[in-house]
Scaffold this motif. Structure first.
Motif, PDB file in Angstrom:
ATOM      1  N   SER A   1      17.252  -3.709  -7.652  1.00  0.00           N
ATOM      2  CA  SER A   1      17.514  -4.867  -7.299  1.00  0.00           C
ATOM      3  C   SER A   1      16.691  -5.847  -8.013  1.00  0.00           C
ATOM      4  CB  SER A   1      18.017  -5.278  -5.716  1.00  0.00           C
ATOM      5  OG  SER A   1      18.915  -4.137  -5.302  1.00  0.00           O
ATOM      6  N   ILE A   2      15.407  -5.503  -8.196  1.00  0.00           N
ATOM      7  CA  ILE A   2      14.597  -6.286  -8.849  1.00  0.00           C
ATOM      8  C   ILE A   2      14.788  -6.467 -10.251  1.00  0.00           C
ATOM      9  CG2 ILE A   2      12.051  -6.045  -9.026  1.00  0.00           C
ATOM     10  CD1 ILE A   2      11.326  -5.017  -6.268  1.00  0.00           C
ATOM     11  N   ASP A   3      15.268  -5.206 -10.650  1.00  0.00           N
ATOM     12  CA  ASP A   3      15.335  -5.569 -12.252  1.00  0.00           C
ATOM     13  C   ASP A   3      16.925  -5.659 -12.541  1.00  0.00           C
ATOM     14  OD1 ASP A   3      13.371  -3.991 -12.925  1.00  0.00           O
ATOM     15  OD2 ASP A   3      14.095  -1.949 -12.828  1.00  0.00           O
ATOM     16  N   GLY A   4      17.659  -6.397 -11.409  1.00  0.00           N
ATOM     17  CA  GLY A   4      18.802  -7.186 -11.715  1.00  0.00           C
ATOM     18  C   GLY A   4      19.674  -5.957 -12.035  1.00  0.00           C
ATOM     19  N   ALA A   5      19.813  -5.101 -11.666  1.00  0.00           N
ATOM     20  CA  ALA A   5      21.220  -4.283 -11.329  1.00  0.00           C
ATOM     21  C   ALA A   5      21.925  -4.416  -9.844  1.00  0.00           C
ATOM     22  CB  ALA A   5      20.693  -2.922 -11.187  1.00  0.00           C
ATOM     23  N   SER A   6      23.283  -4.871 -10.650  1.00  0.00           N
ATOM     24  CA  SER A   6      24.165  -4.794  -9.723  1.00  0.00           C
ATOM     25  C   SER A   6      24.821  -3.608  -8.281  1.00  0.00           C
ATOM     26  CB  SER A   6      25.736  -5.517 -10.177  1.00  0.00           C
ATOM     27  OG  SER A   6      25.956  -4.304 -11.442  1.00  0.00           O
ATOM     28  N   LYS A   7      25.070  -3.689  -7.878  1.00  0.00           N
ATOM     29  CA  LYS A   7      25.610  -3.407  -6.674  1.00  0.00           C
ATOM     30  C   LYS A   7      26.394  -1.792  -7.533  1.00  0.00           C
ATOM     31  CE  LYS A   7      23.398  -4.453  -3.113  1.00  0.00           C
ATOM     32  NZ  LYS A   7      22.420  -4.010  -2.028  1.00  0.00           N
ATOM     33  N   MET A   8      26.960  -1.856  -8.153  1.00  0.00           N
ATOM     34  CA  MET A   8      28.205  -1.220  -8.724  1.00  0.00           C
ATOM     35  C   MET A   8      27.034  -0.055  -9.850  1.00  0.00           C
ATOM     36  SD  MET A   8      31.096   0.104  -8.602  1.00  0.00           S
ATOM     37  CE  MET A   8      32.020  -0.963  -7.620  1.00  0.00           C
ATOM     38  N   ARG A   9      26.263  -0.924 -10.031  1.00  0.00           N
ATOM     39  CA  ARG A   9      25.061   0.017 -11.655  1.00  0.00           C
ATOM     40  C   ARG A   9      24.631   0.497 -10.658  1.00  0.00           C
ATOM     41  NH1 ARG A   9      23.980  -0.273 -16.425  1.00  0.00           N
ATOM     42  NH2 ARG A   9      22.329   0.281 -17.640  1.00  0.00           N
ATOM     43  N   GLN A  10      23.656   0.437  -9.741  1.00  0.00           N
ATOM     44  CA  GLN A  10      23.365   0.936  -8.797  1.00  0.00           C
ATOM     45  C   GLN A  10      23.726   2.198  -8.072  1.00  0.00           C
ATOM     46  OE1 GLN A  10      21.155  -1.411  -5.618  1.00  0.00           O
ATOM     47  NE2 GLN A  10      20.671  -2.862  -7.104  1.00  0.00           N
ATOM     48  N   PHE A  11      25.033   2.112  -8.228  1.00  0.00           N
ATOM     49  CA  PHE A  11      26.338   2.991  -7.241  1.00  0.00           C
ATOM     50  C   PHE A  11      26.133   4.688  -8.408  1.00  0.00           C
ATOM     51  CE2 PHE A  11      30.025   5.151  -6.797  1.00  0.00           C
ATOM     52  CZ  PHE A  11      30.432   5.675  -5.763  1.00  0.00           C
TER      53      PHE A  11
ATOM     54  N   MET B   1      24.172   4.232 -11.341  1.00  0.00           N
ATOM     55  CA  MET B   1      23.436   5.365 -12.224  1.00  0.00           C
ATOM     56  C   MET B   1      22.137   5.510 -10.456  1.00  0.00           C
ATOM     57  SD  MET B   1      24.035   4.725 -14.589  1.00  0.00           S
ATOM     58  CE  MET B   1      21.794   4.857 -15.840  1.00  0.00           C
ATOM     59  N   ILE B   2      22.495   5.293  -9.341  1.00  0.00           N
ATOM     60  CA  ILE B   2      21.689   6.122  -8.409  1.00  0.00           C
ATOM     61  C   ILE B   2      22.282   7.579  -7.867  1.00  0.00           C
ATOM     62  CG2 ILE B   2      19.715   5.761  -6.426  1.00  0.00           C
ATOM     63  CD1 ILE B   2      18.583   2.525  -8.167  1.00  0.00           C
ATOM     64  N   THR B   3      22.819   6.382  -7.038  1.00  0.00           N
ATOM     65  CA  THR B   3      23.274   7.405  -5.983  1.00  0.00           C
ATOM     66  C   THR B   3      24.554   8.421  -6.410  1.00  0.00           C
ATOM     67  OG1 THR B   3      23.945   5.248  -4.851  1.00  0.00           O
ATOM     68  CG2 THR B   3      25.314   7.205  -4.144  1.00  0.00           C
ATOM     69  N   ILE B   4      25.258   8.610  -7.995  1.00  0.00           N
ATOM     70  CA  ILE B   4      26.371   9.312  -8.292  1.00  0.00           C
ATOM     71  C   ILE B   4      25.221  10.340  -8.183  1.00  0.00           C
ATOM     72  CG2 ILE B   4      27.854  10.013  -9.711  1.00  0.00           C
ATOM     73  CD1 ILE B   4      28.937   9.227  -7.025  1.00  0.00           C
ATOM     74  N   PRO B   5      24.209  10.033  -9.886  1.00  0.00           N
ATOM     75  CA  PRO B   5      23.135  11.213  -9.743  1.00  0.00           C
ATOM     76  C   PRO B   5      22.499  11.834  -8.824  1.00  0.00           C
ATOM     77  CG  PRO B   5      23.020   9.269 -11.400  1.00  0.00           C
ATOM     78  CD  PRO B   5      24.023   8.957  -9.975  1.00  0.00           C
ATOM     79  N   LEU B   6      22.091  11.169  -7.755  1.00  0.00           N
ATOM     80  CA  LEU B   6      21.345  12.329  -6.668  1.00  0.00           C
ATOM     81  C   LEU B   6      22.511  12.540  -5.877  1.00  0.00           C
ATOM     82  CD1 LEU B   6      18.235   9.573  -6.151  1.00  0.00           C
ATOM     83  CD2 LEU B   6      18.338  11.345  -7.193  1.00  0.00           C
TER      84      LEU B   6
ATOM     85  N   SER C   1      15.354   4.259  -0.025  1.00  0.00           N
ATOM     86  CA  SER C   1      15.400   2.974  -0.801  1.00  0.00           C
ATOM     87  C   SER C   1      14.899   2.738  -1.528  1.00  0.00           C
ATOM     88  CB  SER C   1      15.333   2.409   1.277  1.00  0.00           C
ATOM     89  OG  SER C   1      14.078   2.269   1.018  1.00  0.00           O
ATOM     90  N   ASP C   2      13.648   2.786  -1.826  1.00  0.00           N
ATOM     91  CA  ASP C   2      12.652   1.790  -2.832  1.00  0.00           C
ATOM     92  C   ASP C   2      14.100   2.181  -4.523  1.00  0.00           C
ATOM     93  OD1 ASP C   2      11.314   1.837  -0.739  1.00  0.00           O
ATOM     94  OD2 ASP C   2       9.890   3.430  -1.323  1.00  0.00           O
ATOM     95  N   LEU C   3      14.373   3.480  -4.336  1.00  0.00           N
ATOM     96  CA  LEU C   3      14.987   3.080  -5.963  1.00  0.00           C
ATOM     97  C   LEU C   3      15.706   2.445  -5.551  1.00  0.00           C
ATOM     98  CD1 LEU C   3      15.623   7.280  -6.148  1.00  0.00           C
ATOM     99  CD2 LEU C   3      14.104   5.810  -6.919  1.00  0.00           C
TER     100      LEU C   3
END
Length: 307
Positions: free
Chosen positions: A208-218, A220-225, A201-203
């Protein structure tokens, strides 16, 4: 005489000691895995080798005749084989991406904080995977009946005419895809959900702190991992679809006009309906080769790029 007896007694004592200590730490593991290895040799290795030899033979009753590559040559000129191969790939190309995409959406929803009673939904979604397929197929045969099915009954309220779900070549394929998606989506949801829970969850907090939206997190983080999870689900779903048998066998029996005839169903009918076991074995090994090649290609396409 006394010297000979002493040597004999020493040898006897040594033999007794050796028999008592035969179960050494190095031998113990082989003792435990021995029964499993023997059963595997009898029920797996031997049938595989026997069926491979059988693919070069023609069986008539109890008589077997070696025919070389005649079965494989016949396979090349068999239009029904190509038809079953085409049907299988058509279902594969549509059903696997549809199922994996749907499983991803459901898994993400269950992983979010918006959905309550998650345990209930997880069990409910996974239930089709453990439901008896014969019972489920009979239910779908009733639901998809052209004249008395509930699906056409509800579609009539929005002005849709009766659809020949199981008797039209196009809609029969659609029916098989729907039943497969209903049955195996929950299985993939559980696997993808396990992958989501292993993402730190730290990722997301840092993003979020860097200003990434939920869609961008999905993306850039969720799909690659989730890449290792996607590899597993895609490869296993592909193998399962290439071995598709139960749904078309129960729902449509391969019809109408071989529209839902899959490779495995054709293999079954060749062997156990027409008793051409040599030709059926040739079909089986061609299917094994196709499955291995497609799985290898998928592993290369979606595998780890860093290697």
């Amino acid at each position: 005489m006394e010297r000979v007896e002493t040597i004999a007694e020493t040898q006897k004592k040594y033999q007794l000691k050796t028999r008592k200590n035969w179960l050494t730490p190095k031998r113990a593991p082989y003792l435990f895995i021995g029964p499993a290895v023997i059963l595997m040799l009898i029920f797996t290795v031997y049938p595989v080798i026997s069926s491979f030899v059988l693919s070069f033979q023609e069986v008539r009753g109890v008589e077997k005749t070696f025919v070389g590559v005649a079965n494989y040559t016949r396979l090349i000129h068999d239009p029904v084989f190509y038809k079953s191969l085409l049907n299988t790939f058509q279902i594969l190309i549509i059903q696997v991406p549809l199922m994996i995409s749907l499983a991803l959406v459901i898994a993400v929803a269950l992983h979010s904080t918006l959905v309550k009673a998650k345990a209930f939904f997880r069990v409910a979604i996974f239930m089709p995977a453990i439901t008896a397929l014969v019972a489920a197929s009979i239910v779908f045969m009733i639901l998809l009946d052209e004249h008395f099915g509930l699906v056409n009954y509800f579609l009539s309220f929005i002005g849709v005419d009766n659809i020949a779900w199981l008797t039209s070549p196009f809609w029969a394929k659609v029916s098989v895809i729907l039943v497969m998606t209903w049955r195996w989506t929950g299985y993939n949801v559980v696997i993808i959900l396990a992958g989501l829970q292993n993402i730190p969850s730290d990722l997301y907090e840092a993003a979020s702190i860097d200003g990434a939206s939920k869609m961008r997190q999905f993306f850039m983080i969720t799909i690659p991992l989730l890449k290792p999870v996607f590899i597993f689900t895609i490869v296993m779903s592909t193998i399962g679809t290439l071995q598709l048998f139960d749904e078309p066998f129960i729902l449509t029996a391969g019809g109408p006009n071989n529209a839902t005839m899959t490779i495995t169903l054709y293999l079954y009918e060749t062997g156990f309906k027409y008793f051409e076991f040599g030709y059926a074995s040739a079909i089986a090994y061609v299917l094994v080769l196709i499955t291995a090649v497609i799985s290898w290609i998928q592993m290369k396409l979606v595998g780890d790029d860093s290697k």
